[in-house]
Design a protein around this motif. Structure first.
Motif, PDB file in Angstrom:
ATOM      1  N   GLN A  64       0.955  -0.905  -0.255  1.00 37.68           N
ATOM      2  CA  GLN A  64       0.510  -0.130  -0.595  1.00 37.68           C
ATOM      3  C   GLN A  64       1.418   1.018   0.301  1.00 37.68           C
ATOM      4  O   GLN A  64       1.674   1.332   0.608  1.00 37.68           O
ATOM      5  CB  GLN A  64      -0.712  -0.346   1.321  1.00 37.68           C
ATOM      6  N   GLY A  65       0.223   2.388  -1.172  1.00 35.71           N
ATOM      7  CA  GLY A  65       1.220   3.421  -0.463  1.00 35.71           C
ATOM      8  C   GLY A  65       2.334   2.982  -1.616  1.00 35.71           C
ATOM      9  O   GLY A  65       3.344   4.050  -0.516  1.00 35.71           O
ATOM     10  N   LEU A  66       2.604   2.617  -1.785  1.00 34.87           N
ATOM     11  CA  LEU A  66       4.454   2.679  -3.039  1.00 34.87           C
ATOM     12  C   LEU A  66       4.463   3.174  -3.602  1.00 34.87           C
ATOM     13  O   LEU A  66       3.256   2.900  -5.015  1.00 34.87           O
ATOM     14  CB  LEU A  66       4.663   0.529  -2.813  1.00 34.87           C
ATOM     15  N   GLU A  67       5.043   3.927  -4.296  1.00 39.38           N
ATOM     16  CA  GLU A  67       5.387   4.781  -5.631  1.00 39.38           C
ATOM     17  C   GLU A  67       5.648   3.525  -6.926  1.00 39.38           C
ATOM     18  O   GLU A  67       5.901   2.739  -6.693  1.00 39.38           O
ATOM     19  CB  GLU A  67       5.931   5.590  -5.957  1.00 39.38           C
ATOM     20  N   GLN A  68       4.510   4.255  -8.177  1.00 40.80           N
ATOM     21  CA  GLN A  68       4.184   3.350  -9.271  1.00 40.80           C
ATOM     22  C   GLN A  68       5.674   3.127  -9.865  1.00 40.80           C
ATOM     23  O   GLN A  68       6.268   1.394 -10.164  1.00 40.80           O
ATOM     24  CB  GLN A  68       3.509   3.516 -10.158  1.00 40.80           C
ATOM     25  N   ARG A  69       6.825   3.712  -9.742  1.00 30.90           N
ATOM     26  CA  ARG A  69       8.074   3.997  -9.761  1.00 30.90           C
ATOM     27  C   ARG A  69       8.731   2.744  -9.412  1.00 30.90           C
ATOM     28  O   ARG A  69      10.053   2.566 -10.301  1.00 30.90           O
ATOM     29  CB  ARG A  69       8.776   5.444 -10.676  1.00 30.90           C
ATOM     30  N   LEU A  70       8.751   2.754  -8.124  1.00 31.40           N
ATOM     31  CA  LEU A  70       9.547   2.050  -7.385  1.00 31.40           C
ATOM     32  C   LEU A  70       8.681   0.174  -7.670  1.00 31.40           C
ATOM     33  O   LEU A  70       9.412   0.023  -7.446  1.00 31.40           O
ATOM     34  CB  LEU A  70       9.435   1.992  -6.519  1.00 31.40           C
ATOM     35  N   VAL A  71       7.469   0.325  -7.695  1.00 37.20           N
ATOM     36  CA  VAL A  71       7.410  -1.005  -7.889  1.00 37.20           C
ATOM     37  C   VAL A  71       7.777  -1.522  -9.276  1.00 37.20           C
ATOM     38  O   VAL A  71       8.161  -2.619  -9.244  1.00 37.20           O
ATOM     39  CB  VAL A  71       5.396  -0.981  -8.179  1.00 37.20           C
ATOM     40  N   SER A  72       7.615  -0.561 -10.130  1.00 33.43           N
ATOM     41  CA  SER A  72       8.153  -1.168 -11.340  1.00 33.43           C
ATOM     42  C   SER A  72       9.601  -1.786 -11.023  1.00 33.43           C
ATOM     43  O   SER A  72      10.543  -2.336 -12.158  1.00 33.43           O
ATOM     44  CB  SER A  72       7.744  -0.041 -12.356  1.00 33.43           C
ATOM     45  N   ARG A  73      10.266  -0.741 -10.893  1.00 28.85           N
ATOM     46  CA  ARG A  73      11.658  -1.004 -10.711  1.00 28.85           C
ATOM     47  C   ARG A  73      11.561  -2.420 -10.050  1.00 28.85           C
ATOM     48  O   ARG A  73      12.399  -2.893  -9.883  1.00 28.85           O
ATOM     49  CB  ARG A  73      12.539  -0.326 -10.455  1.00 28.85           C
ATOM     50  N   PHE A  74      10.866  -2.721  -8.506  1.00 29.35           N
ATOM     51  CA  PHE A  74      11.101  -3.973  -8.372  1.00 29.35           C
ATOM     52  C   PHE A  74      10.567  -5.053  -9.079  1.00 29.35           C
ATOM     53  O   PHE A  74      11.574  -6.338  -8.800  1.00 29.35           O
ATOM     54  CB  PHE A  74      10.274  -3.760  -7.191  1.00 29.35           C
ATOM     55  N   GLU A  75      10.610  -4.619 -10.079  1.00 30.39           N
ATOM     56  CA  GLU A  75       9.583  -5.609 -10.383  1.00 30.39           C
ATOM     57  C   GLU A  75      11.030  -5.955 -12.337  1.00 30.39           C
ATOM     58  O   GLU A  75      10.197  -6.761 -13.248  1.00 30.39           O
ATOM     59  CB  GLU A  75       8.398  -5.451 -11.177  1.00 30.39           C
ATOM     60  N   TRP A  76      11.576  -4.992 -12.355  1.00 36.27           N
ATOM     61  CA  TRP A  76      12.728  -5.230 -13.164  1.00 36.27           C
ATOM     62  C   TRP A  76      13.606  -6.385 -13.678  1.00 36.27           C
ATOM     63  O   TRP A  76      13.335  -7.002 -14.682  1.00 36.27           O
ATOM     64  CB  TRP A  76      13.195  -4.127 -13.458  1.00 36.27           C
ATOM     65  N   GLY A  77      13.830  -7.218 -12.137  1.00 34.35           N
ATOM     66  CA  GLY A  77      14.490  -8.338 -12.641  1.00 34.35           C
ATOM     67  C   GLY A  77      13.915  -9.481 -12.366  1.00 34.35           C
ATOM     68  O   GLY A  77      12.823  -9.610 -13.126  1.00 34.35           O
ATOM     69  N   LEU A  78      14.141  -9.795 -10.915  1.00 32.96           N
ATOM     70  CA  LEU A  78      14.111 -11.454 -11.266  1.00 32.96           C
ATOM     71  C   LEU A  78      12.924 -11.508 -10.526  1.00 32.96           C
ATOM     72  O   LEU A  78      13.938 -10.527  -8.406  1.00 32.96           O
ATOM     73  CB  LEU A  78      14.579 -12.566 -11.281  1.00 32.96           C
ATOM     74  N   THR A  79      11.399 -12.317  -9.750  1.00 30.94           N
ATOM     75  CA  THR A  79      10.514 -11.924  -8.528  1.00 30.94           C
ATOM     76  C   THR A  79      10.641 -13.400  -8.445  1.00 30.94           C
ATOM     77  O   THR A  79      10.396 -14.311  -8.839  1.00 30.94           O
ATOM     78  CB  THR A  79       9.452 -11.372  -9.151  1.00 30.94           C
ATOM     79  N   ALA A  80      11.131 -13.646  -7.087  1.00 31.17           N
ATOM     80  CA  ALA A  80      10.922 -15.449  -7.113  1.00 31.17           C
ATOM     81  C   ALA A  80      10.529 -15.390  -5.470  1.00 31.17           C
ATOM     82  O   ALA A  80      10.717 -14.685  -4.987  1.00 31.17           O
ATOM     83  CB  ALA A  80      12.791 -15.486  -6.707  1.00 31.17           C
TER      84      ALA A  80
END
Ligand code: ADP
Ligand code: MG
Length: 452
Positions: free
Chosen positions: A260-276
């Protein structure tokens, strides 16, 4: 001479090392660091909240007397969660290879900041179906920081190995690369340091510290939720490192998009690499984890006890480990053999808590339906004959008692009833239990069955 927290603690550690079994010392006391002395209190940093609870519950008296002896005055002990800022290979390597048994605590402030729990390595991590992707990615990143998945983002519930993997990556890099700079820290600590730097006019220093590392490991980034200023800072740290192909590894208790309340630009960066993701371990993996702990602690569980623990503690590896350590400690203190009776007795609370967590409304409905020999569908239907209506009320009552679900959620799960109906059902069952011992017995029998 000024007394220093480090020297008191290092003397205390020497004493403890002599007193305790090597495995116990290594597990609980070697990873502790002295943070400082505040009046009559020595503050010790623990690597995780589980150790904190465990030490407080089991070793407070011992610690108090040992540090009092080494300080030459009465000292209390408090625990706080610690973390490791930047580390340099040469120093850390000696720290790791020699272990904390040869500390040079006095003047070396860098080493006193070192905070990777020596127990959290790839060697001690058991790989199963639940975590093999995460483990494989962690190895890849540790072998080639900045070259494969960046960022690597671990998702998993409490006690499923996020911190363990993050720290294993850190220790691997430190022991394989000369001069590598690795920083591991919980997101909360990152936030606090940032605020201190901001208030103390030390921002440039803070930024240098974290933007110049080779590997940044940040634990529990859900902590960023709703904190705009630190998100901004984190964003720039992230970009600086990523742009320079430095490795970033993050952990979180939920997918980035659900913070909740995490900026979209961070969300997208966190998803740049690999989510495991890390899932709860299956039965086989739970047994393997216990076997590994048995080897580390040099304690052998009887087969039935191992199966019992693996069968009953499913949701959380930290809890499984806690249960094991309790059993091992009791066995070593009393010298008595480990039997199922002893285990059930010692672990009553842990087992109940575990049972509670794995109970779902659906499970309750099924068990109750089975018991009264009605169909699961009857739990959800609007039909009202007494032979269906009462079991349904019992199931609602149990859902209220054994899950954390709200009245509305329970109502929903029972074919879209409103919360008033659930409340009424709960009262009804309670009343009948008071006057009718049959009902009382049935309900408590069902409750026990569900909690096993
Ligand atoms: P999280 O950070 O996800 O809450 P931790 O990494 O702190 O969980 O893990 C909890 C405990 O369980 C730690 O003591 C850790 O060493 C242990 N653990 C977790 N996963 C494994 C595993 N796959 N093999 C062995 N021990 C594990
Ligand atoms: Mg953790």
């Amino acid at each position: 001479m000024l007394e220093s927290a480090e020297s008191i603690w290092s003397q205390a550690q020497d004493v403890l090392r002599g007193m305790l079994k090597a495995e116990i010392f290594t597990m609980w006391f070697a990873p502790l660091r002295a943070r400082g002395i505040d009046g009559h209190t020595l503050q010790l940093e623990t690597p995780d909240d589980f150790s904190e609870v465990w030490l407080r519950e089991n070793y407070s008296d011992l610690l108090r007397s040992v540090v009092t002896r080494s300080a030459g005055r009465t000292l209390e002990v408090t625990f706080c969660l610690g973390a490791a800022p930047v580390q340099q290979t040469s120093e850390v390597q000696s720290e790791l290879s020699m272990g904390p048994s040869t500390p040079e605590p006095s003047s070396n402030s860098r080493t006193s900041e070192v905070f990777l729990n020596p127990n959290n390595t790839f060697d001690t991590f058991v790989v199963g179906n639940n975590n093999n992707l995460a483990h494989g990615a962690a190895i890849a990143v540790a072998q080639n920081p900045g070259k494969t998945y960046n960022p690597l983002f671990f998702i998993g519930g409490v006690g499923l190995g996020k911190t363990h993997l993050l720290q294993a990556i850190g220790q691997f890099v430190l022991s394989h690369r000369k001069n590598a700079r690795v920083a591991y820290l919980p997101c909360e600590k990152f936030t606090n340091e940032f605020i201190e730097a901001l208030q103390g006019g030390q921002l440039p220093k803070f930024r240098r510290k974290y933007r110049l590392v080779d590997v940044l490991l940040i634990d529990d980034v859900q902590f960023l939720a709703g904190k705009e200023r630190i998100q901004e800072e984190f964003f720039h740290t992230f970009n600086a490192l990523h742009g320079n192909r430095k490795q970033i590894v993050l952990s979180c208790d939920r997918p980035a998009s659900e913070i909740q309340g995490l900026e979209q630009r961070l969300v997208s960066r966190f998803e740049w690499g690999l989510t495991a993701d890390l899932q709860p371990p299956d039965m086989e993996t739970r047994q393997a984890i216990l076997r590994k702990k048995e080897r580390v602690f040099r304690v052998e569980l009887p087969d039935d006890v191992r199966s019992f623990l693996a069968k009953r503690i499913r949701s959380n590896i930290r809890r499984l480990e806690g249960a094991f350590v309790r059993i091992a400690s009791v066995a070593s203190l009393t010298g008595k053999p480990i039997t199922l009776d002893v285990v059930e007795n010692q672990l009553r609370e842990i087992l109940q808590e575990e049972g509670r967590q794995s109970i779902t409304i659906d499970l309750i409905q099924r068990r109750v339906a089975e018991h009264y020999d009605i169909r699961h569908a009857d739990m959800l239907s609007k039909r009202r004959p007494e032979n269906i209506a009462f079991p349904r009320q019992v199931a609602m009552y149990l859902a209220r008692q054994l899950t954390d679900s709200s009245l509305a959620v329970i109502g929903d799960a029972f074919g879209g009833r409103d919360h008033g109906t659930v409340l009424h059902a709960c009262r009804q069952v309670k009343d009948r239990m008071e006057v009718d011992s049959n009902v009382r017995q049935t309900v408590s029998y069902l409750e026990k069955q569900l909690l096993r």
